[in-house]
Design an enzyme around this catalytic site. Sequence first.
Site, PDB file in Angstrom:
ATOM      1  N   ILE A  34       0.821  -1.215   0.000  1.00 32.77           N
ATOM      2  CA  ILE A  34       0.000   0.000   0.000  1.00 32.77           C
ATOM      3  C   ILE A  34       0.861   1.273   0.000  1.00 32.77           C
ATOM      4  O   ILE A  34       0.407   2.321  -0.470  1.00 32.77           O
ATOM      5  CB  ILE A  34      -0.987  -0.031   1.196  1.00 32.77           C
ATOM      6  CG1 ILE A  34      -2.199   0.834   0.941  1.00 32.77           C
ATOM      7  CG2 ILE A  34      -0.310   0.317   2.507  1.00 32.77           C
ATOM      8  CD1 ILE A  34      -3.344   0.565   1.902  1.00 32.77           C
ATOM      9  N   ASN A  93      11.752  -8.572   6.632  1.00 35.71           N
ATOM     10  CA  ASN A  93      12.039  -7.866   7.883  1.00 35.71           C
ATOM     11  C   ASN A  93      11.583  -8.738   9.046  1.00 35.71           C
ATOM     12  O   ASN A  93      10.480  -9.296   9.017  1.00 35.71           O
ATOM     13  CB  ASN A  93      11.301  -6.531   7.896  1.00 35.71           C
ATOM     14  CG  ASN A  93      11.806  -5.596   6.815  1.00 35.71           C
ATOM     15  OD1 ASN A  93      12.953  -5.699   6.378  1.00 35.71           O
ATOM     16  ND2 ASN A  93      10.949  -4.694   6.365  1.00 35.71           N
ATOM     17  N   GLN A 100      10.361  -4.882  11.148  1.00 37.25           N
ATOM     18  CA  GLN A 100       9.072  -5.542  10.907  1.00 37.25           C
ATOM     19  C   GLN A 100       7.940  -4.770  11.584  1.00 37.25           C
ATOM     20  O   GLN A 100       8.022  -4.449  12.767  1.00 37.25           O
ATOM     21  CB  GLN A 100       9.110  -6.988  11.443  1.00 37.25           C
ATOM     22  CG  GLN A 100       7.857  -7.770  11.055  1.00 37.25           C
ATOM     23  CD  GLN A 100       7.948  -9.248  11.402  1.00 37.25           C
ATOM     24  OE1 GLN A 100       8.854  -9.691  12.106  1.00 37.25           O
ATOM     25  NE2 GLN A 100       6.991 -10.016  10.897  1.00 37.25           N
ATOM     26  N   HIS A 106       6.244 -12.040   5.639  1.00 38.99           N
ATOM     27  CA  HIS A 106       6.054 -11.584   4.259  1.00 38.99           C
ATOM     28  C   HIS A 106       7.397 -11.300   3.610  1.00 38.99           C
ATOM     29  O   HIS A 106       8.320 -10.806   4.246  1.00 38.99           O
ATOM     30  CB  HIS A 106       5.154 -10.347   4.196  1.00 38.99           C
ATOM     31  CG  HIS A 106       5.550  -9.249   5.134  1.00 38.99           C
ATOM     32  ND1 HIS A 106       5.224  -9.275   6.474  1.00 38.99           N
ATOM     33  CD2 HIS A 106       6.247  -8.110   4.941  1.00 38.99           C
ATOM     34  CE1 HIS A 106       5.711  -8.196   7.053  1.00 38.99           C
ATOM     35  NE2 HIS A 106       6.344  -7.462   6.144  1.00 38.99           N
ATOM     36  N   HIS A 108       9.125  -9.022   0.886  1.00 41.18           N
ATOM     37  CA  HIS A 108       9.019  -7.841   0.036  1.00 41.18           C
ATOM     38  C   HIS A 108       9.724  -8.127  -1.281  1.00 41.18           C
ATOM     39  O   HIS A 108      10.872  -8.605  -1.283  1.00 41.18           O
ATOM     40  CB  HIS A 108       9.726  -6.636   0.663  1.00 41.18           C
ATOM     41  CG  HIS A 108       9.079  -6.076   1.891  1.00 41.18           C
ATOM     42  ND1 HIS A 108       8.234  -4.999   1.866  1.00 41.18           N
ATOM     43  CD2 HIS A 108       9.169  -6.445   3.192  1.00 41.18           C
ATOM     44  CE1 HIS A 108       7.844  -4.705   3.102  1.00 41.18           C
ATOM     45  NE2 HIS A 108       8.396  -5.566   3.930  1.00 41.18           N
TER      46      HIS A 108
HETATM   47  P1  5GP Z   1       7.164  -4.724   7.313  1.00 45.76           P
HETATM   48  O1  5GP Z   1       7.630  -3.386   7.803  1.00 45.76           O
HETATM   49  O2  5GP Z   1       6.366  -5.455   8.370  1.00 45.76           O
HETATM   50  O3  5GP Z   1       8.242  -5.551   6.704  1.00 45.76           O
HETATM   51  O4  5GP Z   1       6.229  -4.410   6.095  1.00 45.76           O
HETATM   52  C1  5GP Z   1       4.858  -4.277   6.174  1.00 45.76           C
HETATM   53  C2  5GP Z   1       4.400  -3.707   4.847  1.00 45.76           C
HETATM   54  O5  5GP Z   1       3.007  -3.897   4.757  1.00 45.76           O
HETATM   55  C3  5GP Z   1       4.678  -2.208   4.695  1.00 45.76           C
HETATM   56  O6  5GP Z   1       5.509  -1.984   3.563  1.00 45.76           O
HETATM   57  C4  5GP Z   1       3.276  -1.601   4.533  1.00 45.76           C
HETATM   58  O7  5GP Z   1       3.235  -0.562   3.577  1.00 45.76           O
HETATM   59  C5  5GP Z   1       2.437  -2.790   4.091  1.00 45.76           C
HETATM   60  N1  5GP Z   1       1.041  -2.728   4.521  1.00 45.76           N
HETATM   61  C6  5GP Z   1       0.597  -2.471   5.779  1.00 45.76           C
HETATM   62  N2  5GP Z   1      -0.747  -2.491   5.818  1.00 45.76           N
HETATM   63  C7  5GP Z   1      -1.161  -2.773   4.548  1.00 45.76           C
HETATM   64  C8  5GP Z   1      -2.453  -2.930   3.954  1.00 45.76           C
HETATM   65  O8  5GP Z   1      -3.504  -2.817   4.592  1.00 45.76           O
HETATM   66  N3  5GP Z   1      -2.486  -3.217   2.631  1.00 45.76           N
HETATM   67  C9  5GP Z   1      -1.351  -3.352   1.892  1.00 45.76           C
HETATM   68  N4  5GP Z   1      -1.513  -3.634   0.597  1.00 45.76           N
HETATM   69  N5  5GP Z   1      -0.120  -3.223   2.414  1.00 45.76           N
HETATM   70  C10 5GP Z   1      -0.023  -2.928   3.729  1.00 45.76           C
END
Ligand code: 5GP
Length: 119
Positions: A34, A93, A100, A106, A108
Amino acid sequence: MHHDPDCIFCKIIEGKIPSQKVHEDELVYAFKDIHPWAPVHFLIVPKEHFASMEQAGPQHEKLLAHMLLLAPRLAKEQGCNPYPAGGYRLQINTGAEGGQEVYHLHLHVVGGSRPWFKA
Ligand code: 5GP
Ligand code: ZN
């Protein structure tokens, strides 16, 4: 399939929160981030909830291999430029100091022509 009712990515997988789907199969769901860091930025997530690489074990060998091997094909389908001049970044992450924010594992997948918003 185990889902955590409080997990945002479980809700996305279940269709309770809308997402831009990139790919789906029996093991994983992939959708656009997003807040993209680059022209191409999507996430590959296991359909079954688990929090991070810290919870990963031998039972996840097939799943994790599948995620990694799927990434190059989806990266190119989504517009990453050809290797080696192009390419992409694969990033998982893990924990607070690992950056994270969502505690559903997940991968990326980030790429496309530079500059990127987050290098
Ligand atoms: P992290 O920081 O945990 O590795 O990454 C989480 C990712 O999830 C972030 O890049 C953030 O933009 C994405 N994200 C969080 N909430 C949502 C959502 O509701 N929809 C989508 N499509 N991405 C999300
Ligand atoms: Zn989850």
